[in-house]
Each structure stands twice: as structure tokens, then as C-alpha cells.
Design a protein around this motif. Sequence first.
Motif, PDB file in Angstrom:
ATOM      1  N   THR A  60       2.836  15.022  16.734  1.00  0.00           N
ATOM      2  CA  THR A  60       3.856  15.976  17.151  1.00  0.00           C
ATOM      3  C   THR A  60       5.213  15.292  17.126  1.00  0.00           C
ATOM      4  O   THR A  60       5.372  14.192  17.659  1.00  0.00           O
ATOM      5  N   SER A  61       6.179  15.941  16.491  1.00  0.00           N
ATOM      6  CA  SER A  61       7.529  15.406  16.445  1.00  0.00           C
ATOM      7  C   SER A  61       8.498  16.560  16.221  1.00  0.00           C
ATOM      8  O   SER A  61       8.096  17.724  16.180  1.00  0.00           O
ATOM      9  N   MET A  62       9.772  16.227  16.098  1.00  0.00           N
ATOM     10  CA  MET A  62      10.802  17.228  15.832  1.00  0.00           C
ATOM     11  C   MET A  62      11.335  17.014  14.421  1.00  0.00           C
ATOM     12  O   MET A  62      11.511  15.885  13.971  1.00  0.00           O
ATOM     13  N   SER A  63      11.606  18.113  13.728  1.00  0.00           N
ATOM     14  CA  SER A  63      12.136  18.004  12.366  1.00  0.00           C
ATOM     15  C   SER A  63      13.614  17.621  12.393  1.00  0.00           C
ATOM     16  O   SER A  63      14.339  17.996  13.321  1.00  0.00           O
ATOM     17  N   PRO A  64      14.045  16.815  11.387  1.00  0.00           N
ATOM     18  CA  PRO A  64      13.254  16.260  10.283  1.00  0.00           C
ATOM     19  C   PRO A  64      12.416  15.071  10.731  1.00  0.00           C
ATOM     20  O   PRO A  64      12.831  14.309  11.599  1.00  0.00           O
ATOM     21  N   CYS A  65      11.245  14.939  10.131  1.00  0.00           N
ATOM     22  CA  CYS A  65      10.346  13.836  10.486  1.00  0.00           C
ATOM     23  C   CYS A  65       9.380  13.616   9.334  1.00  0.00           C
ATOM     24  O   CYS A  65       9.319  14.414   8.392  1.00  0.00           O
ATOM     25  N   THR A  66       8.618  12.529   9.409  1.00  0.00           N
ATOM     26  CA  THR A  66       7.597  12.241   8.406  1.00  0.00           C
ATOM     27  C   THR A  66       6.245  12.149   9.094  1.00  0.00           C
ATOM     28  O   THR A  66       6.082  11.412  10.071  1.00  0.00           O
ATOM     29  N   ILE A  67       5.292  12.897   8.576  1.00  0.00           N
ATOM     30  CA  ILE A  67       3.931  12.883   9.115  1.00  0.00           C
ATOM     31  C   ILE A  67       3.110  11.859   8.342  1.00  0.00           C
ATOM     32  O   ILE A  67       2.897  12.007   7.137  1.00  0.00           O
ATOM     33  N   PRO A  68       2.640  10.787   8.985  1.00  0.00           N
ATOM     34  CA  PRO A  68       1.770   9.832   8.288  1.00  0.00           C
ATOM     35  C   PRO A  68       0.367  10.421   8.142  1.00  0.00           C
ATOM     36  O   PRO A  68      -0.196  10.962   9.102  1.00  0.00           O
ATOM     37  N   LEU A  69      -0.185  10.333   6.955  1.00  0.00           N
ATOM     38  CA  LEU A  69      -1.492  10.921   6.684  1.00  0.00           C
ATOM     39  C   LEU A  69      -2.471   9.846   6.237  1.00  0.00           C
ATOM     40  O   LEU A  69      -2.072   8.828   5.646  1.00  0.00           O
ATOM     41  N   PRO A  70      -3.762  10.052   6.469  1.00  0.00           N
ATOM     42  CA  PRO A  70      -4.748   9.013   6.138  1.00  0.00           C
ATOM     43  C   PRO A  70      -5.026   8.871   4.657  1.00  0.00           C
ATOM     44  O   PRO A  70      -5.562   7.850   4.229  1.00  0.00           O
ATOM     45  N   GLY A  71      -4.697   9.881   3.847  1.00  0.00           N
ATOM     46  CA  GLY A  71      -4.982   9.809   2.424  1.00  0.00           C
ATOM     47  C   GLY A  71      -4.939  11.173   1.788  1.00  0.00           C
ATOM     48  O   GLY A  71      -4.525  12.163   2.415  1.00  0.00           O
ATOM     49  N   GLU A  96       0.851  -1.191   0.000  1.00  0.00           N
ATOM     50  CA  GLU A  96       0.000   0.000   0.000  1.00  0.00           C
ATOM     51  C   GLU A  96       0.887   1.242   0.000  1.00  0.00           C
ATOM     52  O   GLU A  96       1.799   1.371   0.824  1.00  0.00           O
ATOM     53  N   ARG A  97       0.614   2.150  -0.934  1.00  0.00           N
ATOM     54  CA  ARG A  97       1.428   3.359  -1.017  1.00  0.00           C
ATOM     55  C   ARG A  97       1.293   4.174   0.268  1.00  0.00           C
ATOM     56  O   ARG A  97       0.189   4.394   0.760  1.00  0.00           O
ATOM     57  N   LEU A  98       2.432   4.623   0.785  1.00  0.00           N
ATOM     58  CA  LEU A  98       2.452   5.433   2.006  1.00  0.00           C
ATOM     59  C   LEU A  98       2.007   6.843   1.682  1.00  0.00           C
ATOM     60  O   LEU A  98       2.451   7.439   0.690  1.00  0.00           O
ATOM     61  N   CYS A  99       1.135   7.422   2.482  1.00  0.00           N
ATOM     62  CA  CYS A  99       0.669   8.792   2.302  1.00  0.00           C
ATOM     63  C   CYS A  99       1.200   9.622   3.464  1.00  0.00           C
ATOM     64  O   CYS A  99       0.922   9.331   4.632  1.00  0.00           O
ATOM     65  N   GLY A 100       1.997  10.620   3.150  1.00  0.00           N
ATOM     66  CA  GLY A 100       2.565  11.420   4.227  1.00  0.00           C
ATOM     67  C   GLY A 100       3.384  12.574   3.699  1.00  0.00           C
ATOM     68  O   GLY A 100       3.548  12.762   2.490  1.00  0.00           O
ATOM     69  N   ILE A 101       3.907  13.359   4.627  1.00  0.00           N
ATOM     70  CA  ILE A 101       4.742  14.513   4.298  1.00  0.00           C
ATOM     71  C   ILE A 101       6.031  14.404   5.096  1.00  0.00           C
ATOM     72  O   ILE A 101       6.004  14.373   6.330  1.00  0.00           O
ATOM     73  N   ALA A 102       7.139  14.328   4.379  1.00  0.00           N
ATOM     74  CA  ALA A 102       8.451  14.346   5.018  1.00  0.00           C
ATOM     75  C   ALA A 102       8.871  15.800   5.192  1.00  0.00           C
ATOM     76  O   ALA A 102       8.976  16.539   4.215  1.00  0.00           O
ATOM     77  N   VAL A 103       9.071  16.216   6.439  1.00  0.00           N
ATOM     78  CA  VAL A 103       9.311  17.629   6.760  1.00  0.00           C
ATOM     79  C   VAL A 103      10.777  17.843   7.108  1.00  0.00           C
ATOM     80  O   VAL A 103      11.320  17.207   8.015  1.00  0.00           O
TER      81      VAL A 103
END
Length: 399
Positions: free
Chosen positions: A114-125, A92-99
Amino acid sequence: MKPSHLLLLLGILCAFFTAGLFALDLFPIRRTVVVTVPDGALVSVGGAPPLHSPFSIPVHRDGTRLTVSREGFRTVETIVRPGADTIVVYLERLCGIAVFTDPEGLTVSWEGFTSMSPCTIPLPGPGSYEIRLTGENGISDRVSRVLLVPELVTLTREIPVFVPGNPSMVRIPGSLLNPGSRGFLAGVYEVTAAEFAVFMNSVDPGLRRTGGQLSGRTVLTDSILRCNWPLPVVANFDSGRYEAVPGMENFPMHGMNQNGAEMYCRWLSEVSGNGLLYRLPEPEEWQLVAGAAGSHVPAAGTFNCSDSSEGILTRHPDVEDGFAVSAPVGSYPANPWGLYDTAGNLWEWTASRGTAAGGSWLSSLEDCDPCVLAQFSPELGYPFVGFRVFADENSYRND
């Protein structure tokens, strides 16, 4: 056969039987080809170093554990059991934003994440997402991204940084203005009456008069404070100094014409000793800073405008901001980038001739907006116009 020999034989037979059972678990009973969609994913068998699919794996009696991974897709863990010559693992393709941020180590938040950069935010779609970045001194930034399909995208963002000193400044990355633009620094506060009095004493220590000035006026005040309104800085001929009116020291300086604001910037560049070349902002720089790149529109009551206590126009009798005219600098909350009074209090001179920005204590709510510019005579001073200093980043030495 002696009983002891019989027992020994039975023990040997049991040992062989147990070893046979052990061998069935330890050695594969068949091989299966693992195919992944998309192809070329990394497949790890039982924790062994991964190989790219497709390839044949040993399958044991109780099954073989697989971990399948590929960049941009969700990792799959499964168990392959005997019975199939080929298995297909769909990823399944991962949906997210690498910050990624400059500086690193900013707090990255989105809804419950909530996290510290750099990080990846997992998103539902797919969808529209607003991400908040928070650094030191409460400086924050909001960035919006729209994902039209499930995908992993990269967000790289510089955010403003507080620069301590006198005056305190905020470094604004040039990339937030235009790609390839150089950065600049913006004053945290409007220039105060006490600060302006220091400037006036420095450039006119003798309170020079020619005899053509009205009472209480000097050549300097006639030149740069051409305002028919009580001023927060006056000439005290008894002490031989310019002085802020008692109680007005921390109020923003008003009444100077555009040339007076420019003179202050040149003087500050000479005396500060920090290598900065101070100046007035370009209108687009001021609008960027005041509106925090378009993410900030101040709410009524959080800045100084023509409210119920303002007795000249009283444009908004239903609003109470606590001050009839100007307020001391920093009386209201800072904008997301850590700058105070970017809406209301005083219009602020820009580098464009006759142009001021931001509204004042005499303005409507609509004029106290980061986007609003107004035209005034650059030769005159006004009780509702002041300024703050900006500087070019390439003149700043971060020692």
C-alpha cells in the motif's frame, strides 16, 4: 643509554609501527576493475559520487564497500576484497509497476503493498496482477497488467472524481472510454420524484388542461407521463401544483417517456446556473459507468430486481432485496465509481432512441447487468423505466 632515552626511542618506534598499521587500512594495497552486467551501471565507492562501470577502484586491506545501481535493476551492495584484478557484478532486473495517476495522491494497493501515487510496486516476477486505486468519496478503480518477463513497466491512469453540486456528479475521464475521447459527468443518483416535480411546476405552473384530459391529468402529463400505472408525481388541482406522492419523494421518477427525460435535461441546463449542458447518456457511456470499465458485476442481493417480494413475475424467489417494486435512490451500495442503482431498480433511458439500460425491479438477475440494453417504445412511459442525467465535461466550470 639513559633509561629515559630508551623509553623515548621505544615510544617513537611504537608510533611509527602504529602509523604503519593505520596506513595499511587507509591507503589501498591494490586496484581492481569493476565490470557490471549489464554494462554502464553506476558504481559508488564508499559513498563517493558514482561513476559508470567499468572502471578501476582502490581496494583496501579490509575491503572496499561498493553500491551498484542501474534504472530498472535491483541495487547491489557488496564488499570487494584484495585478491582479484577484475570483479563482475551481475544485476538482477527489477520487476514492478510504476504507477502514475490523475489525480495524484491516490491509494495504490496490491496484496500486502500500500502506498500513495506516484509509486512503484515491487513484484516477485512475471504474472498477472490486479491493482486497486482508491480516491476520495470511496471511488475506486481496478487495473490489470500482465508481465511476461521480469521488467519495470509504467501504468498511467485517470480515475473518476466526485463533483459536488445539485445534482451530484462523477467526472469520468474520456480516456477510460476511448483514447482521445473527451470526459463527461454522470449523475450519482437516478432523478427522483421530488426533483421531477420541481421541473413540472417550472414548465407548467398553471397545470394546464384543455378539457380533453382524464381526471387528474394535464396536457403535460398526457405529453410526457404516458404511463398506465400509479405515478410518484401527481397534479394537485387544489394547491395548483405538481407534487410528489407523500413518502415517494426520494424514489426514482418513473413513467416518463424518452421525450420527458430529454425535456428534463434541457430544463436543468437552463435553470442550474452552473454552465453544464445536461443530457441523456450514450449507451456506451452508460455501460462504461455502470460496469466501472468492466471491473464491476453486482452480486445478487445488492440491487433491486424481481425477487421473492415482487408479486408480478417473481423471477427469483430465492432472492430477497427488500422491495416489492422500486426502492429509494441510494438504498443499495454504490458501484466502485460512486454511482448508485446502476443495476436494477429502474431501467434508464439513454440517448439512443428507445434504448434503456441496466434492468429494473421487474427484471431478472441477468438483465440487471451493466452490459444489458433493452428496447422500449420512446413514446410511452413505463413503471420500470427512469433516467439519470449526464453532462459534457467541456461545459463544466470548476470554480
